[in-house]
Design a protein around this motif. Structure first.
Motif, PDB file in Angstrom:
ATOM      1  N   ILE A  43       0.803  -1.256  -0.068  1.00  0.00           N
ATOM      2  CA  ILE A  43      -0.021   0.023  -0.170  1.00  0.00           C
ATOM      3  C   ILE A  43       0.740   1.301  -0.004  1.00  0.00           C
ATOM      4  O   ILE A  43       1.885   1.312   0.846  1.00  0.00           O
ATOM      5  CB  ILE A  43      -1.036   0.078   1.202  1.00  0.00           C
ATOM      6  CG1 ILE A  43      -1.711  -1.156   1.342  1.00  0.00           C
ATOM      7  CG2 ILE A  43      -1.743   1.324   1.470  1.00  0.00           C
ATOM      8  CD1 ILE A  43      -2.582  -1.313   2.656  1.00  0.00           C
ATOM      9  N   ASN A  44       0.486   2.231  -1.076  1.00  0.00           N
ATOM     10  CA  ASN A  44       1.178   3.462  -0.631  1.00  0.00           C
ATOM     11  C   ASN A  44       0.168   4.527  -1.179  1.00  0.00           C
ATOM     12  O   ASN A  44      -0.891   4.309  -1.833  1.00  0.00           O
ATOM     13  CB  ASN A  44       2.374   3.714  -1.648  1.00  0.00           C
ATOM     14  CG  ASN A  44       1.880   3.534  -3.035  1.00  0.00           C
ATOM     15  OD1 ASN A  44       1.334   4.356  -3.627  1.00  0.00           O
ATOM     16  ND2 ASN A  44       2.901   2.631  -3.632  1.00  0.00           N
ATOM     17  N   ASN A  45       0.220   5.853  -0.751  1.00  0.00           N
ATOM     18  CA  ASN A  45      -0.692   6.718  -1.028  1.00  0.00           C
ATOM     19  C   ASN A  45      -0.766   7.387  -2.206  1.00  0.00           C
ATOM     20  O   ASN A  45      -1.657   8.332  -2.493  1.00  0.00           O
ATOM     21  CB  ASN A  45      -0.616   7.956   0.156  1.00  0.00           C
ATOM     22  CG  ASN A  45       0.510   8.588   0.057  1.00  0.00           C
ATOM     23  OD1 ASN A  45       1.482   8.169  -0.247  1.00  0.00           O
ATOM     24  ND2 ASN A  45       0.362   9.736   0.556  1.00  0.00           N
ATOM     25  N   THR A  46      -0.072   6.787  -3.372  1.00  0.00           N
ATOM     26  CA  THR A  46      -0.183   7.370  -4.738  1.00  0.00           C
ATOM     27  C   THR A  46      -0.876   6.484  -5.509  1.00  0.00           C
ATOM     28  O   THR A  46      -1.028   6.809  -6.615  1.00  0.00           O
ATOM     29  CB  THR A  46       1.179   7.581  -5.171  1.00  0.00           C
ATOM     30  OG1 THR A  46       2.137   6.484  -5.328  1.00  0.00           O
ATOM     31  CG2 THR A  46       1.864   8.888  -4.417  1.00  0.00           C
ATOM     32  N   ASN A  47      -1.199   5.115  -5.090  1.00  0.00           N
ATOM     33  CA  ASN A  47      -1.855   4.155  -5.900  1.00  0.00           C
ATOM     34  C   ASN A  47      -3.245   3.832  -5.653  1.00  0.00           C
ATOM     35  O   ASN A  47      -3.519   3.983  -4.484  1.00  0.00           O
ATOM     36  CB  ASN A  47      -1.125   2.967  -5.907  1.00  0.00           C
ATOM     37  CG  ASN A  47       0.389   2.854  -6.576  1.00  0.00           C
ATOM     38  OD1 ASN A  47       0.518   3.712  -7.500  1.00  0.00           O
ATOM     39  ND2 ASN A  47       1.227   1.740  -6.435  1.00  0.00           N
ATOM     40  N   GLU A  62      -8.104   2.880  -2.290  1.00  0.00           N
ATOM     41  CA  GLU A  62      -7.153   4.051  -2.184  1.00  0.00           C
ATOM     42  C   GLU A  62      -6.874   4.279  -0.815  1.00  0.00           C
ATOM     43  O   GLU A  62      -8.027   4.457  -0.197  1.00  0.00           O
ATOM     44  CB  GLU A  62      -7.775   5.223  -3.002  1.00  0.00           C
ATOM     45  CG  GLU A  62      -6.847   6.285  -2.909  1.00  0.00           C
ATOM     46  CD  GLU A  62      -7.339   7.550  -3.665  1.00  0.00           C
ATOM     47  OE1 GLU A  62      -6.523   8.281  -4.296  1.00  0.00           O
ATOM     48  OE2 GLU A  62      -8.546   7.825  -3.646  1.00  0.00           O
ATOM     49  N   PHE A  63      -5.725   4.288  -0.248  1.00  0.00           N
ATOM     50  CA  PHE A  63      -5.349   4.603   1.061  1.00  0.00           C
ATOM     51  C   PHE A  63      -4.918   5.939   1.097  1.00  0.00           C
ATOM     52  O   PHE A  63      -4.029   6.486   0.314  1.00  0.00           O
ATOM     53  CB  PHE A  63      -4.590   3.449   1.544  1.00  0.00           C
ATOM     54  CG  PHE A  63      -5.141   2.319   1.838  1.00  0.00           C
ATOM     55  CD1 PHE A  63      -5.386   1.929   3.001  1.00  0.00           C
ATOM     56  CD2 PHE A  63      -5.217   1.278   0.690  1.00  0.00           C
ATOM     57  CE1 PHE A  63      -5.883   0.683   3.255  1.00  0.00           C
ATOM     58  CE2 PHE A  63      -5.818   0.034   0.917  1.00  0.00           C
ATOM     59  CZ  PHE A  63      -6.143  -0.391   2.022  1.00  0.00           C
ATOM     60  N   THR A  64      -5.280   6.787   2.052  1.00  0.00           N
ATOM     61  CA  THR A  64      -4.993   8.215   2.259  1.00  0.00           C
ATOM     62  C   THR A  64      -4.367   8.316   3.685  1.00  0.00           C
ATOM     63  O   THR A  64      -5.006   7.894   4.765  1.00  0.00           O
ATOM     64  CB  THR A  64      -5.883   9.452   1.788  1.00  0.00           C
ATOM     65  OG1 THR A  64      -7.338   8.854   2.568  1.00  0.00           O
ATOM     66  CG2 THR A  64      -6.356   9.426   0.346  1.00  0.00           C
ATOM     67  N   LYS A  65      -3.635   9.423   3.663  1.00  0.00           N
ATOM     68  CA  LYS A  65      -2.908   9.870   4.996  1.00  0.00           C
ATOM     69  C   LYS A  65      -3.536  11.169   5.574  1.00  0.00           C
ATOM     70  O   LYS A  65      -4.266  11.885   4.752  1.00  0.00           O
ATOM     71  CB  LYS A  65      -1.444  10.105   4.782  1.00  0.00           C
ATOM     72  CG  LYS A  65      -0.577   8.848   4.461  1.00  0.00           C
ATOM     73  CD  LYS A  65       0.486   9.026   4.521  1.00  0.00           C
ATOM     74  CE  LYS A  65       1.475   7.694   4.067  1.00  0.00           C
ATOM     75  NZ  LYS A  65       3.016   7.835   4.202  1.00  0.00           N
TER      76      LYS A  65
END
Length: 199
Positions: A146-150, A196-199
């Motif tokens: 997981i990263n917040n750009t994908n 989508e994962f967001t910070k």
């Protein structure tokens, strides 16, 4: 009534998965497909046509996640963000995606997407009409970072009017969707579960 029954089953399944997760240490910022018990497989098999469970584990910097379904016809996006849902998250949880035929119309399926974590379970349910097809295949990503750009592709259901040589999307598709979009052209209709994962 069927909708209520399915919601109860998904809730019970979520609670049993939470109990399993409490004792298993997980790496951070990953998505993975859990090993299901025979009982869990039986519950999902009896209550749904297709079912996918994907566990997620994130560090404290991630605060929210979104899930939705995209519909493609012959490789072209025709329905973006069907049933989009956004919820706050903490550390570990499970994404549950199921489809089931309605009693009234066999062309109509109910799509159910749930996000379960320590804060509870959020669910969205919506109907989708699926024309008669000769064959279908489905699959999901094994493990993804997981990263917040994908915006990750987690699972797929692919339908075709011909049944010659139909196979599920490659494992490379989930790791690099943009580089493998041509695979979607092989099917009449494809449904993709995205996140989508967001910070």
């Amino acid at each position: 009534m069927k909708k209520v029954y399915l919601s109860i089953i998904l809730s019970l399944l979520s609670f049993s998965l939470v109990a399993c997760k409490a004792v298993e240490p997980k790496s951070e910022n990953i998505l993975s497909v859990p090993e299901l018990t025979a009982r869990e497989k039986a519950i999902l098999g009896n209550s749904s046509e297709h079912s996918f469970l994907i566990d997620f584990s994130v560090d404290d910097t991630y605060k929210k996640m979104s899930v939705w379904v995209e519909k493609y016809e012959f490789g072209k996006l025709v329905e973006p963000e069907m049933g989009r849902m956004t919820t706050g998250i903490e550390k570990n949880g499970t994404i549950i995606f199921t489809t089931s035929k309605t009693d009234v119309d066999q062309k109509r399926s109910m799509f159910n997407v749930s996000i379960q974590n320590d804060d509870g379970t959020d669910t969205v349910t919506y109907p989708e009409t699926i024309d008669e097809m000769d064959s279908s295949v489905w699959g999901s990503a094994g493990k993804l970072k997981i990263n917040n750009t994908n915006k990750l592709a987690l699972a797929s259901i692919c339908y075709s009017r011909g049944n010659e040589g139909i196979r599920s999307l490659s494992t490379d598709f989930y790791g690099d969707m943009k580089g493998h979009m041509d695979e979607l052209k092989e099917y009449d209709v494809v449904y993709l579960l995205r996140s989508e994962f967001t910070k």
